[in-house]
Write an enzyme that holds these catalytic residues in place. Structure first.
Site, mmCIF file in Angstrom:
data_model
loop_
_atom_site.group_PDB
_atom_site.id
_atom_site.type_symbol
_atom_site.label_atom_id
_atom_site.label_comp_id
_atom_site.label_asym_id
_atom_site.label_seq_id
_atom_site.Cartn_x
_atom_site.Cartn_y
_atom_site.Cartn_z
ATOM 1 N N GLU A 28 6.290 -4.853 11.146
ATOM 2 C CA GLU A 28 5.086 -4.164 11.644
ATOM 3 C C GLU A 28 3.825 -5.016 11.545
ATOM 4 O O GLU A 28 2.913 -4.844 12.339
ATOM 5 C CB GLU A 28 4.898 -2.842 10.897
ATOM 6 C CG GLU A 28 6.000 -1.857 11.262
ATOM 7 C CD GLU A 28 5.790 -0.472 10.690
ATOM 8 O OE1 GLU A 28 4.934 -0.322 9.794
ATOM 9 O OE2 GLU A 28 6.500 0.435 11.137
ATOM 10 N N VAL A 29 3.765 -5.872 10.530
ATOM 11 C CA VAL A 29 2.565 -6.699 10.373
ATOM 12 C C VAL A 29 2.910 -8.127 10.815
ATOM 13 O O VAL A 29 3.820 -8.753 10.253
ATOM 14 C CB VAL A 29 2.062 -6.681 8.912
ATOM 15 C CG1 VAL A 29 0.841 -7.580 8.768
ATOM 16 C CG2 VAL A 29 1.728 -5.255 8.477
ATOM 17 N N ASN A 66 11.333 -8.918 7.198
ATOM 18 C CA ASN A 66 11.653 -8.425 8.536
ATOM 19 C C ASN A 66 11.081 -9.401 9.555
ATOM 20 O O ASN A 66 9.928 -9.828 9.436
ATOM 21 C CB ASN A 66 11.041 -7.037 8.745
ATOM 22 C CG ASN A 66 11.695 -5.991 7.865
ATOM 23 O OD1 ASN A 66 12.913 -5.946 7.751
ATOM 24 N ND2 ASN A 66 10.896 -5.154 7.221
ATOM 25 N N ILE A 118 0.821 -1.216 0.000
ATOM 26 C CA ILE A 118 0.000 0.000 0.000
ATOM 27 C C ILE A 118 0.857 1.270 0.000
ATOM 28 O O ILE A 118 0.410 2.330 -0.435
ATOM 29 C CB ILE A 118 -0.957 -0.018 1.217
ATOM 30 C CG1 ILE A 118 -2.177 0.848 0.975
ATOM 31 C CG2 ILE A 118 -0.242 0.353 2.502
ATOM 32 C CD1 ILE A 118 -3.283 0.652 2.019
ATOM 33 N N HIS A 123 5.599 -11.998 5.677
ATOM 34 C CA HIS A 123 5.561 -11.448 4.326
ATOM 35 C C HIS A 123 6.983 -11.262 3.824
ATOM 36 O O HIS A 123 7.857 -10.829 4.566
ATOM 37 C CB HIS A 123 4.798 -10.122 4.264
ATOM 38 C CG HIS A 123 5.161 -9.150 5.332
ATOM 39 N ND1 HIS A 123 4.755 -9.296 6.634
ATOM 40 C CD2 HIS A 123 5.903 -8.022 5.297
ATOM 41 C CE1 HIS A 123 5.208 -8.297 7.358
ATOM 42 N NE2 HIS A 123 5.924 -7.507 6.574
ATOM 43 N N HIS A 178 8.983 -9.095 1.123
ATOM 44 C CA HIS A 178 8.906 -7.926 0.232
ATOM 45 C C HIS A 178 9.718 -8.227 -1.021
ATOM 46 O O HIS A 178 10.833 -8.747 -0.929
ATOM 47 C CB HIS A 178 9.549 -6.699 0.889
ATOM 48 C CG HIS A 178 8.928 -6.228 2.150
ATOM 49 N ND1 HIS A 178 8.102 -5.118 2.213
ATOM 50 C CD2 HIS A 178 9.021 -6.674 3.432
ATOM 51 C CE1 HIS A 178 7.731 -4.915 3.468
ATOM 52 N NE2 HIS A 178 8.273 -5.837 4.230
HETATM 53 P P1 5GP Z 1 7.020 -4.809 7.624
HETATM 54 O O1 5GP Z 1 7.553 -3.553 8.204
HETATM 55 O O2 5GP Z 1 6.115 -5.541 8.583
HETATM 56 O O3 5GP Z 1 8.103 -5.687 7.063
HETATM 57 O O4 5GP Z 1 6.158 -4.385 6.359
HETATM 58 C C1 5GP Z 1 4.788 -4.226 6.386
HETATM 59 C C2 5GP Z 1 4.381 -3.691 5.035
HETATM 60 O O5 5GP Z 1 2.985 -3.832 4.905
HETATM 61 C C3 5GP Z 1 4.687 -2.214 4.833
HETATM 62 O O6 5GP Z 1 5.538 -2.053 3.698
HETATM 63 C C4 5GP Z 1 3.320 -1.562 4.653
HETATM 64 O O7 5GP Z 1 3.316 -0.520 3.709
HETATM 65 C C5 5GP Z 1 2.470 -2.736 4.207
HETATM 66 N N1 5GP Z 1 1.062 -2.610 4.578
HETATM 67 C C6 5GP Z 1 0.571 -2.303 5.806
HETATM 68 N N2 5GP Z 1 -0.768 -2.294 5.801
HETATM 69 C C7 5GP Z 1 -1.139 -2.619 4.534
HETATM 70 C C8 5GP Z 1 -2.400 -2.789 3.891
HETATM 71 O O8 5GP Z 1 -3.477 -2.620 4.484
HETATM 72 N N3 5GP Z 1 -2.390 -3.131 2.572
HETATM 73 C C9 5GP Z 1 -1.235 -3.328 1.876
HETATM 74 N N4 5GP Z 1 -1.334 -3.652 0.593
HETATM 75 N N5 5GP Z 1 -0.018 -3.189 2.450
HETATM 76 C C10 5GP Z 1 0.033 -2.834 3.759
#
Ligand code: 5GP
Length: 125
Positions: A105-106, A97, A40, A110, A112
């Site tokens: 964060e999520v 991550n 997003i 995942h 990337h």
């Molecule tokens: P992290 O920091 O956990 O490795 O990455 C989480 C990623 O999830 C971030 O790049 C963020 O932009 C993406 N993200 C968070 N919420 C959403 C969402 O509701 N939809 C989509 N498509 N991506 C999201």
């Protein structure tokens, strides 16, 4: 806010809601066990996330508990998405991550995929 990847899976996380259809996404690809969609908040010209459909908090959780079939399906989809987008010709980066210090964060695994422009140094501190 980075998450504690050692905590149990939170079924209300945003990626669980994307998988259930509760939240919309720009879908890229789907297999029996895995799903790919566009980030997003893209940090490169191409920024795609690949996730397992199963409930795994992180890469650590996934590689410890997922079946061979799920792991094979997931790894193959990461490669296929990159190939289908022509990323291997351009060069690309994959990144997962894991936990607070890595900035996860999520709390749903995942990977990337970044491509489409020069990606700079591996780590920015
Ligand atoms: P992290 O920091 O956990 O490795 O990455 C989480 C990623 O999830 C971030 O790049 C963020 O932009 C993406 N993200 C968070 N919420 C959403 C969402 O509701 N939809 C989509 N498509 N991506 C999201």
């Amino acid at each position: 806010m980075p998450i504690d990847a050692t905590k149990p899976y939170d079924p209300d996380n945003v990626f669980a809601k994307i998988l259930s259809g509760e939240l919309p996404c720009h879908k890229e690809a789907e297999t029996d066990h895995s799903f790919a969609f566009h980030d997003i908040n893209p940090l490169a010209a191409h920024h795609i996330l690949v996730i397992p459909k199963g409930q795994y908090v992180s890469w650590d959780d996934f590689t410890a508990k997922a079946s061979d079939e799920e792991i094979l399906d997931f790894v193959r989809l990461v490669g296929k998405v990159a190939r289908d987008r022509g990323m291997e010709q351009q060069g690309y980066r994959m990144l997962a991550n894991v936990g607070q210090r890595a900035g996860q964060e999520v709390p749903h695994l995942h990977v990337h995929l970044f491509a489409g422009e020069p990606l700079g140094p591996m780590l920015c501190k």
